[in-house]
Design a protein around this motif. Structure first.
Motif, PDB file in Angstrom:
ATOM      1  N   GLU A 335       0.829  -1.381  -0.039  1.00 41.33           N
ATOM      2  CA  GLU A 335      -0.005   0.124  -0.133  1.00 41.33           C
ATOM      3  C   GLU A 335       0.954   1.160  -0.081  1.00 41.33           C
ATOM      4  N   ILE A 336       1.823   1.327   0.881  1.00 39.83           N
ATOM      5  CA  ILE A 336       2.890   2.354   0.920  1.00 39.83           C
ATOM      6  C   ILE A 336       3.369   2.688  -0.488  1.00 39.83           C
ATOM      7  N   SER A 337       3.937   1.308  -1.113  1.00 38.10           N
ATOM      8  CA  SER A 337       4.801   1.577  -2.343  1.00 38.10           C
ATOM      9  C   SER A 337       3.774   2.162  -3.494  1.00 38.10           C
ATOM     10  N   ALA A 338       2.460   1.776  -3.428  1.00 35.89           N
ATOM     11  CA  ALA A 338       1.468   2.272  -4.444  1.00 35.89           C
ATOM     12  C   ALA A 338       1.696   3.861  -4.172  1.00 35.89           C
ATOM     13  N   VAL A 339       1.582   4.304  -2.898  1.00 34.59           N
ATOM     14  CA  VAL A 339       1.432   5.679  -2.738  1.00 34.59           C
ATOM     15  C   VAL A 339       2.740   6.443  -3.046  1.00 34.59           C
ATOM     16  N   LEU A 340       3.767   5.954  -2.923  1.00 36.39           N
ATOM     17  CA  LEU A 340       5.320   6.481  -3.212  1.00 36.39           C
ATOM     18  C   LEU A 340       5.119   6.696  -4.896  1.00 36.39           C
ATOM     19  N   ARG A 341       4.667   5.614  -5.651  1.00 36.32           N
ATOM     20  CA  ARG A 341       4.834   5.780  -6.945  1.00 36.32           C
ATOM     21  C   ARG A 341       3.790   6.873  -7.412  1.00 36.32           C
ATOM     22  N   LYS A 342       2.465   6.710  -6.968  1.00 40.66           N
ATOM     23  CA  LYS A 342       1.664   7.924  -7.156  1.00 40.66           C
ATOM     24  C   LYS A 342       2.054   9.345  -6.851  1.00 40.66           C
ATOM     25  N   TRP A 343       2.896   9.304  -5.636  1.00 41.11           N
ATOM     26  CA  TRP A 343       3.340  10.816  -5.025  1.00 41.11           C
ATOM     27  C   TRP A 343       4.450  11.004  -6.320  1.00 41.11           C
ATOM     28  N   HIS A 344       5.510  10.187  -6.533  1.00 42.19           N
ATOM     29  CA  HIS A 344       6.423  10.615  -7.701  1.00 42.19           C
ATOM     30  C   HIS A 344       5.840  11.308  -8.883  1.00 42.19           C
ATOM     31  N   HIS A 345       4.773  10.922  -9.271  1.00 40.65           N
ATOM     32  CA  HIS A 345       4.228  11.416 -10.551  1.00 40.65           C
ATOM     33  C   HIS A 345       3.341  12.632 -10.308  1.00 40.65           C
ATOM     34  N   MET A 346       2.713  12.781  -9.049  1.00 39.02           N
ATOM     35  CA  MET A 346       1.991  13.853  -8.597  1.00 39.02           C
ATOM     36  C   MET A 346       2.829  15.420  -8.368  1.00 39.02           C
ATOM     37  N   ARG A 347       4.026  14.898  -7.849  1.00 37.72           N
ATOM     38  CA  ARG A 347       4.787  16.110  -7.302  1.00 37.72           C
ATOM     39  C   ARG A 347       5.816  16.540  -8.639  1.00 37.72           C
ATOM     40  N   LYS A 348       5.556  15.796  -9.704  1.00 38.82           N
ATOM     41  CA  LYS A 348       6.312  16.169 -10.742  1.00 38.82           C
ATOM     42  C   LYS A 348       6.248  17.653 -11.476  1.00 38.82           C
ATOM     43  N   PRO A 349       4.837  17.815 -11.800  1.00 43.39           N
ATOM     44  CA  PRO A 349       4.574  19.282 -12.247  1.00 43.39           C
ATOM     45  C   PRO A 349       5.313  20.418 -11.457  1.00 43.39           C
ATOM     46  N   LEU A 350       5.218  20.422 -10.351  1.00 46.92           N
ATOM     47  CA  LEU A 350       5.728  21.564  -9.576  1.00 46.92           C
ATOM     48  C   LEU A 350       7.198  21.505  -9.181  1.00 46.92           C
ATOM     49  N   ALA A 351       7.472  20.215  -8.904  1.00 47.97           N
ATOM     50  CA  ALA A 351       9.051  19.827  -8.487  1.00 47.97           C
ATOM     51  C   ALA A 351       9.923  19.948  -9.823  1.00 47.97           C
ATOM     52  N   SER A 352       9.454  19.473 -10.875  1.00 49.81           N
ATOM     53  CA  SER A 352      10.333  19.618 -12.149  1.00 49.81           C
ATOM     54  C   SER A 352      10.181  20.936 -12.731  1.00 49.81           C
ATOM     55  N   THR A 353       9.349  21.800 -12.600  1.00 51.44           N
ATOM     56  CA  THR A 353       9.297  23.037 -13.004  1.00 51.44           C
ATOM     57  C   THR A 353      10.344  24.193 -12.344  1.00 51.44           C
ATOM     58  N   ILE A 354      10.296  23.840 -10.827  1.00 51.08           N
ATOM     59  CA  ILE A 354      11.034  24.754 -10.025  1.00 51.08           C
ATOM     60  C   ILE A 354      12.420  24.092 -10.164  1.00 51.08           C
ATOM     61  N   ASN A 355      12.812  23.033 -10.287  1.00 47.14           N
ATOM     62  CA  ASN A 355      13.991  22.246 -10.406  1.00 47.14           C
ATOM     63  C   ASN A 355      14.811  22.705 -11.716  1.00 47.14           C
ATOM     64  N   THR A 356      14.026  22.555 -12.831  1.00 50.32           N
ATOM     65  CA  THR A 356      14.750  22.978 -14.201  1.00 50.32           C
ATOM     66  C   THR A 356      14.763  24.641 -14.238  1.00 50.32           C
ATOM     67  N   MET A 357      13.998  25.073 -13.742  1.00 48.48           N
ATOM     68  CA  MET A 357      13.978  26.741 -13.799  1.00 48.48           C
ATOM     69  C   MET A 357      15.318  27.030 -12.981  1.00 48.48           C
TER      70      MET A 357
END
Length: 465
Positions: A335-357
């Motif tokens: 159950e935790i593993s499924a949450v972590l995989r979902k979190w990885h993709h849900m955080r990308k829009p903001l995290a990738s934007t700020i990291n790349t910028m």
């Protein structure tokens, strides 16, 4: 004596640790009848003293509100900042945040203490001052089931938990233990020097000042509480004499009105220097060690000059706490593993934007060379066209808009505008616009601009995918 046992154990009480502890303790879940018992372990609960993480972008302020922690900013007497005043040579432009949004500046240590205080006041959280030395693993499955930690002068103790969350910062000693064969290692990108300046008046009140300098990295100046200002200086390499470098190479390029207070601060205050790193995030939950995962700078780091780190961390906590609040049992790793995989993709829009910028824009404004000069000139003129032109990139930098594709579009727009400026505006030192016979050489320079921005942004965007 029985060893303490918890549902969740969090290592590290910086920004992400206490915020997540508070969120998990205060959110309800229909699937669980009992409240979550949480341990928050930190090696030192004294007030931290750092030169970074003192400016929270508007997106981070929004995340604090969503977590119910906005009052931490009020307790600090934080300073509201409406955007950036960007200086290049004798020219200056204002790039405001979108209307209705502001950043907050504060003393880092006071902010951390406020977060820890809220965690201590929350139900079922034990805040423990102890240094974690190792992870405890189940002998047969090698799943993490707790940690060993020792208080000052004391014997090591064991703390057990169904789930261990490691938010122990950029120098995490558990990163490789949890992730195993990491696709990326932390990459040292330079240093940031900082000092406190008193009695300073910035050119534009309520705006952070960013100065793009020749032969030196960018400088950021912003107001803190108690009539103090933070000065941050990007350093690609460590100069032999840091104060001399600032005195002779930095201060003369700054506005005359700020020079005297800075020179006085150099004589009376300590100039501090910290390294900074880049580390793309790694997906957790599939190949990582069961029973534990990383959070915050232990998982993901970026350039600090754009002040996006706390915004990423707090947004991670918002997403993660919502997902973990629906977990029926924290010892169910599937159950935790499924949450972590979902979190990885849900955080990308903001995290990738700020990291790349942060990595690409810091690279462009800190680098030297003809292509970088062209892009700096073009970006400056682009922002100077008015608020409608700066709103989109400022919304991205502020953590309000979450879109790596929009960032790519905005960056390419600035790059092509820089090329248009190259062909249609006088170059520095010239009074007339380029003539037709100069176009072949300018075309070569234009292609070099496109190649340069591709080499700066491309690797970061690929790593963030």
């Amino acid at each position: 004596m029985l060893c303490p046992s918890y549902d969740v154990l969090i290592v590290g009480a910086g920004v992400a640790g206490p915020a997540l502890a508070y969120a998990l303790a205060t959110k309800t879940c229909d699937k669980r009848n009992a409240t979550v018992r949480i341990a928050l372990l930190e090696r030192s609960l004294s007030k931290p003293d750092r030169i970074v993480a003192e400016l929270l972008q508007p997106g981070g302020v929004t995340a604090l509100k969503m977590l119910g922690l906005e009052s931490c900013l009020g307790e600090l007497g934080s300073v509201s900042l409406l955007g950036y005043h960007i200086l290049r040579g004798e020219q200056g432009i204002c790039a405001p945040f979108p209307e209705g949004h502001d950043a907050r500046a504060f003393d880092h240590g006071a902010f951390i203490m406020a977060l820890r205080d809220r965690a201590q006041q929350a139900p079922n959280i034990d805040v423990i001052e102890s240094t974690v030395t190792s992870l405890i693993e189940e002998k047969n499955t090698h799943r993490v089931i707790g940690v060993r930690a020792s208080q000052a002068g004391g014997q090591p103790e064991s703390y057990f938990a169904d789930l261990v969350i490691l938010a122990d910062g950029s120098s995490s000693k558990f990163r490789t233990v949890v992730l195993g064969n990491m696709p990326y290692e932390p990459s040292h990108k330079g240093y940031l020097a900082g000092l406190i300046v008193k009695g300073l008046k910035l050119p534009v009140p309520k705006y952070a000042t960013m100065a793009v300098l020749k032969g030196a990295g960018p400088v950021i100046l912003f107001e803190l509480p108690n009539n103090e200002h933070r000065m941050l200086i990007e350093l690609k390499q460590q100069p032999q004499d840091l104060k001399e470098h600032i005195t002779h190479n930095i201060v003369p390029q700054l506005p005359p009105s700020v020079r005297a207070p800075i020179l006085n601060a150099l004589e009376t205050s300590r100039v501090r220097r910290v390294p900074h790193f880049y580390l793309p995030p790694t997906k957790q939950g599939e190949c990582s060690k069961a029973g534990a995962f990383l959070l915050g700078d232990s998982l993901n780091m970026r350039h600090p000059l754009t002040a996006g780190g706390m915004t990423v961390a707090l947004n991670d906590v918002v997403i993660l706490s919502d997902l973990l609040a629906q977990i029926e049992s924290f010892d169910n790793w599937d159950e935790i593993s499924a949450v972590l995989r979902k979190w990885h993709h849900m955080r990308k829009p903001l995290a990738s934007t700020i990291n790349t910028m942060s990595m690409s824009w810091a690279g462009i404004f800190a680098a030297e060379g003809e292509a970088f000069d062209i892009m700096q000139e073009g970006a400056f003129k682009f922002f100077g066209k008015g608020a409608e032109y700066s709103e989109e990139p400022m919304s991205l930098a502020a953590g309000i808009t979450h879109s790596p594709l929009l960032l790519a579009r905005s960056s390419l727009a600035i790059a092509f505008y820089s090329i248009w400026v190259l062909f249609t505006h006088p170059r520095p030192g010239n009074k007339s616009v380029p003539q037709f016979y100069e176009y072949p050489s300018l075309l070569f320079k234009a292609l070099n601009v496109i190649w340069t921005i591709s080499t700066v942004m491309g690797p970061v965007m690929w790593a963030e995918m």
